[in-house]
Design a protein around this motif. Structure first.
Motif, mmCIF file in Angstrom:
data_model
loop_
_atom_site.group_PDB
_atom_site.id
_atom_site.type_symbol
_atom_site.label_atom_id
_atom_site.label_comp_id
_atom_site.label_asym_id
_atom_site.label_seq_id
_atom_site.Cartn_x
_atom_site.Cartn_y
_atom_site.Cartn_z
ATOM 1 N N PHE A 194 0.863 -1.186 0.000
ATOM 2 C CA PHE A 194 0.000 0.000 0.000
ATOM 3 C C PHE A 194 0.900 1.237 0.000
ATOM 4 O O PHE A 194 1.796 1.367 0.840
ATOM 5 N N ASN A 195 0.680 2.155 -0.953
ATOM 6 C CA ASN A 195 1.516 3.341 -1.121
ATOM 7 C C ASN A 195 0.833 4.600 -0.586
ATOM 8 O O ASN A 195 -0.385 4.755 -0.697
ATOM 9 N N LEU A 196 1.646 5.503 -0.034
ATOM 10 C CA LEU A 196 1.254 6.877 0.244
ATOM 11 C C LEU A 196 2.322 7.756 -0.390
ATOM 12 O O LEU A 196 3.425 7.897 0.148
ATOM 13 N N SER A 197 2.016 8.343 -1.539
ATOM 14 C CA SER A 197 3.014 9.095 -2.299
ATOM 15 C C SER A 197 2.679 10.580 -2.328
ATOM 16 O O SER A 197 1.529 10.985 -2.147
ATOM 17 N N SER A 198 3.726 11.386 -2.579
ATOM 18 C CA SER A 198 3.552 12.830 -2.699
ATOM 19 C C SER A 198 4.745 13.391 -3.466
ATOM 20 O O SER A 198 5.652 12.653 -3.850
ATOM 21 N N PHE A 199 4.725 14.722 -3.687
ATOM 22 C CA PHE A 199 5.823 15.411 -4.348
ATOM 23 C C PHE A 199 6.552 16.296 -3.348
ATOM 24 O O PHE A 199 5.937 16.838 -2.418
ATOM 25 N N ARG A 200 7.853 16.446 -3.537
ATOM 26 C CA ARG A 200 8.647 17.387 -2.772
ATOM 27 C C ARG A 200 9.153 18.473 -3.709
ATOM 28 O O ARG A 200 9.239 18.276 -4.901
ATOM 29 N N GLY A 201 9.501 19.617 -3.130
ATOM 30 C CA GLY A 201 10.073 20.688 -3.929
ATOM 31 C C GLY A 201 9.200 21.917 -3.962
ATOM 32 O O GLY A 201 8.309 22.103 -3.129
ATOM 33 N N THR A 202 9.440 22.786 -4.966
ATOM 34 C CA THR A 202 8.718 24.051 -5.114
ATOM 35 C C THR A 202 7.886 24.013 -6.380
ATOM 36 O O THR A 202 8.400 23.756 -7.462
ATOM 37 N N PHE A 203 6.595 24.252 -6.216
ATOM 38 C CA PHE A 203 5.700 24.271 -7.372
ATOM 39 C C PHE A 203 4.854 25.526 -7.284
ATOM 40 O O PHE A 203 4.065 25.695 -6.352
ATOM 41 N N VAL A 204 4.987 26.427 -8.232
ATOM 42 C CA VAL A 204 4.240 27.678 -8.246
ATOM 43 C C VAL A 204 3.145 27.587 -9.296
ATOM 44 O O VAL A 204 3.416 27.314 -10.461
ATOM 45 N N ASN A 205 1.909 27.780 -8.864
ATOM 46 C CA ASN A 205 0.762 27.658 -9.745
ATOM 47 C C ASN A 205 0.060 29.005 -9.836
ATOM 48 O O ASN A 205 -0.458 29.513 -8.846
ATOM 49 N N SER A 206 0.024 29.589 -11.024
ATOM 50 C CA SER A 206 -0.562 30.920 -11.199
ATOM 51 C C SER A 206 -2.067 30.920 -10.940
ATOM 52 O O SER A 206 -2.626 31.909 -10.484
ATOM 53 N N TYR A 207 -2.735 29.812 -11.196
ATOM 54 C CA TYR A 207 -4.176 29.748 -10.955
ATOM 55 C C TYR A 207 -4.465 29.859 -9.464
ATOM 56 O O TYR A 207 -5.357 30.599 -9.036
#
Length: 363
Positions: free
Chosen positions: A150-163
């Motif tokens: 069973f996985n629990l995944s996510s992203f690391r880092g910087t993500f800038v979303n203009s919306y």
């Protein structure tokens, strides 16, 4: 989640060398870490201590100098050839042979049929366990196993979303975990008694999600809106792990695993969901799907992720009697998945991360 991982890792590592094993010492000086099953008149039957559920081995007593048991007792066997002495018997009876041993040997020899002395204190075999961990096991063989998790995944880092910046002024996405699964197989290649190389092949999901919300009043009408982005990639992953192992009890083995992994993205989607509601009860729902990997085209938008991923695995597990395995693992992605720093409606640097609870069976 990290606290849970480190707590389980500490529990597993704290029990690595709590249990001593029997030691068979041969005439040529080789020590065999074992679990003695039977000592009869001519043979000794045992199992390897690093594979208590594996095959049963048999060794002739003529090859053995001494057996040291986990409880501290010892059996010392012949160190010199036996000299038969013939005693004359009446003609009507067959002659019998008796074997004599030096007095010093007789002081340590115990008949094979007698029970071991369980009152002796342990003689400190922790050093022997450490010494034999990196000794080659001549009788070891390659084995195989299956895994699911069973996985629990996510992203690391910087993500800038203009919306999102337009909606609530917070232009840094706060990623949440996305549940998923993995399934695959492994190969155990023995190098020494307590060290294995474990390559594997997995089909595994990855991804993340976040939700942005806003509310405002326009021309005396209240509006509320929510915006979701869900990332659903899946990969073919090949880990190559170094696995350190030791027996805790007769039916329980602990292992610590670490090593690199390579992964290739097979496919996946980015799903965008927008919901609007006003005070009059009017609702509007929009849902769009885009391909996760590859560059956008003139008539087709893509999220813009690379297909190749590389990272490092950290894990620990228990092998229970019968070959059943349970464990935990964290995959730390080391490659920025974005093809371009600026694209579409955002920019940034993103890395995969995944925590898994695994179960399986070893053949």
């Amino acid at each position: 989640m990290k606290k849970l991982f480190y707590s389980l890792l500490f529990l597993l590592t704290s029990t690595v060398f709590m249990q001593a094993q029997d030691v068979i010492t041969k005439h040529d000086g080789e020590d065999i870490q074992a679990k003695i099953l039977e000592v009869n008149q001519n043979e000794i039957k045992y199992k390897r201590s690093n594979n208590p559920d594996g095959p049963t081995f048999t060794i002739s007593k003529s090859e053995v100098l001494m057996v040291r048991y986990a409880d501290g007792s010892k059996d010392l066997f012949n160190t010199t050839p036996q000299q038969p002495v013939v005693q004359q018997q009446p003609a009507t009876q067959p002659r019998q042979q008796q074997t004599y041993q030096p007095a010093q040997q007789q002081a340590y020899q115990q008949p094979a049929a007698q029970p071991r002395n369980n009152t002796a204190q342990p003689d400190g075999t922790f050093a022997g366990e450490m010494r034999n961990m990196f000794r080659k096991d001549p009788n070891a063989s390659i084995s195989y196993g299956i895994r699911a998790g069973f996985n629990l995944s996510s992203f690391r880092g910087t993500f800038v979303n203009s919306y999102i910046d337009e909606m609530d002024g917070d232009n840094s996405a706060k990623f949440k975990t996305r549940p998923g699964f993995q399934i695959g197989a492994i190969v155990d290649i023995p190098v020494t008694y307590g060290f294995y190389i474990q390559p594997g092949l997995y089909f595994t999901t990855r991804g993340a999600r976040f939700v942005a919300k806003e509310s405002e009043t326009l021309y005396e009408i209240e509006y509320s809106a929510s915006y979701k982005e869900i990332y659903r990639p899946f990969y073919l992953q090949v880990p190559i792990l170094a696995s350190f192992r030791a027996n805790v009890t007769k039916s329980l083995q602990v292992q610590l695993n670490t090593g690199p992994y390579l992964a290739i993205g097979l496919g996946g989607k980015e799903v965008d969901i927008e919901d609007y509601t006003d005070s009059a009860g009017n609702e509007e729902h929009e849902k769009d799907k885009y391909k996760f990997f590859g560059e956008s085209k003139e008539d087709e938008y893509h999220f813009g992720a690379k297909r190749f991923d590389f990272g490092w695995c950290f894990g620990a597990g228990l092998t229970i009697s019968g070959g059943f395995y349970v464990g935990i693992q964290y995959d730390l992605g080391c490659v920025n998945m974005l093809l371009e720093k600026e694209w579409g409606n955002g920019w940034g640097n993103l890395y995969n991360g995944n925590f898994a609870i695994q179960a399986g069976y070893n053949f």
